[in-house]
Design an enzyme around this catalytic site. Structure first.
Site, PDB file in Angstrom:
ATOM      1  N   CYS A  66      11.937  37.701  39.770  1.00  0.00           N
ATOM      2  CA  CYS A  66      12.702  38.489  38.644  1.00  0.00           C
ATOM      3  C   CYS A  66      12.358  37.561  37.233  1.00  0.00           C
ATOM      4  O   CYS A  66      11.582  37.861  36.279  1.00  0.00           O
ATOM      5  CB  CYS A  66      13.868  38.987  38.886  1.00  0.00           C
ATOM      6  N   HIS A 126      18.327  39.136  32.780  1.00  0.00           N
ATOM      7  CA  HIS A 126      18.049  37.934  33.838  1.00  0.00           C
ATOM      8  C   HIS A 126      17.302  36.676  33.133  1.00  0.00           C
ATOM      9  O   HIS A 126      16.340  36.410  33.751  1.00  0.00           O
ATOM     10  CB  HIS A 126      17.436  38.482  34.935  1.00  0.00           C
TER      11      HIS A 126
END
Length: 483
Positions: A63, A118
């Site tokens: 991610c 993130h």
């Protein structure tokens, strides 16, 4: 920042940009591709109007590293985001980095970001009880340089409760929601589009980052689950349901019945994403924005779903690195397919190139706007891919032997036909381990029969690709050891 000499022919105003990306959505999981048995009628119709990339890949199928590459146009060796921004790790996007939001804002764009970010340091790395209530890997990113030019903000760090998500705007007050995250974020995106439609003189960019179909796979509204309820899945030939494991350390249960449940729920989430994406497209049409808007649909990496006995991501296999990528810009980008190699680091410069803007000198990726617009120009012949051991236990194993974890993991080259990988392992159990793998994707599309080599000189293609890999490692300042 603006360079009008770069503007595509016929461009009278900067295009609006809507960049939509899901987390852990693999290239194979779209109905129009005819691979995974998944229903995506809106995406299929969009594909017929778009340029479809057959070889879009995630340079680091995890991610945070992909997101950093997407934002900066640089590899993890440069951004420093080589693993996830997570609890106990000092990993985050630097405030000083030039990101696509910074560049677009400086060029007169209104900028918005909705959904998973993130890219910030988890707040519990520095405070046991943050004012925002962020816990674990999560973080509230306050207004300022950490948002990298995005003015409208409705986001969170990372949080995998898809049915009860939360967000922050411009204060530490957490906004808690009881609605599937994809649907709620789409609601917010529709509101943003309506606001921008009232100010048509100002171009806008909106990033929408959906967390599903990221695990937990079962956190999907029942109306989508029922579509796949009781279905027998036709798995890919390379799937093994026993001994399922993930390089990320996430636990999964074994067996074909459990894997079938995972796959059906995964497809249910993709079908849900399809419905919400259809709502975005319909709103652009209703507001009269469709013709002036470049819409990109993609993801940050794939999902192995049992391929080679693996789950999640972080491997070099196509189910892990392969991402969907579709671009629609009426009157500018012709519909069809392209075999252009399109890597994570190419996205930022390409979007800027399509908007006719100068590319920051910091960028390491390629501006592929010329080939995309049919004007010729740079087209990468290889995509460099990599991962690093990032789990706490692995890092500790390396440190115990006096080794730098960032010199291990794997590095590779993906071309239109081949994948070549040098794998040094994810742990320091055997630091002398070195495995070379060459896959012919034309003859072996499921990567079931790699050529295993001790030396690259044993095969001419491997020798050529290892030469390219060594050059890239040197340019990237990567101390990865090729034995």
């Amino acid at each position: 920042m603006t360079d009008t000499m770069n503007e595509p022919a016929g461009l009278t105003r900067k295009p609006n940009i809507v960049y939509v990306f899901a987390d852990q959505w693999r290239r194979q999981a779209a109905g129009f591709r005819g691979e995974d048995e998944v229903m995506t009628p809106n995406i299929d119709a969009f594909a017929a109007e778009s340029l479809v990339f057959n070889h879009a890949v995630s340079c680091t199928p995890l991610c945070s590293p992909h997101r950093a590459a997407l934002m900066t146009g640089t590899y993890p060796q440069t951004s420093g985001v080589y693993t996830n921004c997570k609890l106990g790790a000092d990993i985050q996007l630097r405030e000083s980095d030039m990101c696509i939001g910074d560049a677009l804002k400086q060029s007169g764009y209104a900028t918005g970001y909705i959904g998973k970010w993130h890219l910030d340091l988890p707040e519990q790395n520095v405070a046991e009880r943050p004012e925002s209530g962020a816990a674990g890997w999560d973080a509230y990113t306050p207004p300022g340089p950490k948002r990298h030019g995005f003015d409208f903000w409705y986001s969170y760090g990372t949080y995998d409760e898809h049915m009860t998500p939360h967000y922050w705007r411009d204060s530490p007050e957490m906004i808690q929601i009881r609605q599937w995250s994809v649907e709620h974020e789409t609601d917010m995106a529709l509101d943003y589009l309506e606001q921008r439609a009232r100010r048509r003189e100002e171009p806008f960019v909106l990033f929408v980052s959906w967390n599903p179909p990221h695990s937990p796979f079962d956190q999907v509204p029942d109306r989508y689950k029922r579509i796949y309820e009781g279905r027998t899945v036709k798995f890919r030939p390379n799937v093994r349901a026993e001994g399922l494991a993930a390089h990320t350390g996430e636990p999964f249960e074994d067996g074909i019945e459990r894997l079938t449940e995972y796959m059906n729920d995964y497809c249910a989430a993709v079908t849900g994403i399809d419905e919400q994406f259809g709502r975005l497209l319909q709103k652009l049409k209703e507001l009269g924005l469709a013709d002036d808007t470049l819409v990109v649909l993609s993801s940050d990496h794939g999902e192995l779903m049992g391929a080679h006995g693996l789950m999640a991501k972080h491997s070099w296999h196509e189910e892990s690195i392969g991402i969907p990528c579709l671009m629609r810009w009426p009157g500018h980008i012709a519909a069809g397919e392209t075999d252009l190699l399109f890597n994570s680091v190419d996205i930022m410069p390409t979007l800027l190139g399509l908007a006719g803007l100068a590319i920051p000198e910091t960028v390491e990726g390629t501006d592929c706007s010329g080939p995309i617009l049919g004007r010729g120009g740079d087209a990468p012949s290889a995509a460099f891919i990599c991962t690093f051991p990032g789990r706490k236990d692995a890092i500790e194993q390396f440190a115990a032997q006096g080794l730098d974890n960032k010199r291990y993991g794997w590095r590779g080259v993906r071309t239109a036909r081949y994948t070549y990988v040098v794998h040094r392992g994810y742990s320091a159990v055997d630091p002398s381990f070195c495995l070379r793998l060459l896959y012919d994707l034309q003859e072996d599309p499921y990567q079931m029969n790699p050529l295993k080599l001790q030396r690259a000189s044993q095969h001419p293609v491997a020798e050529r690709l290892e030469g390219q890999l060594r050059e890239w490692l040197e340019a990237a300042g990567d101390a990865f050891i090729i034995a």
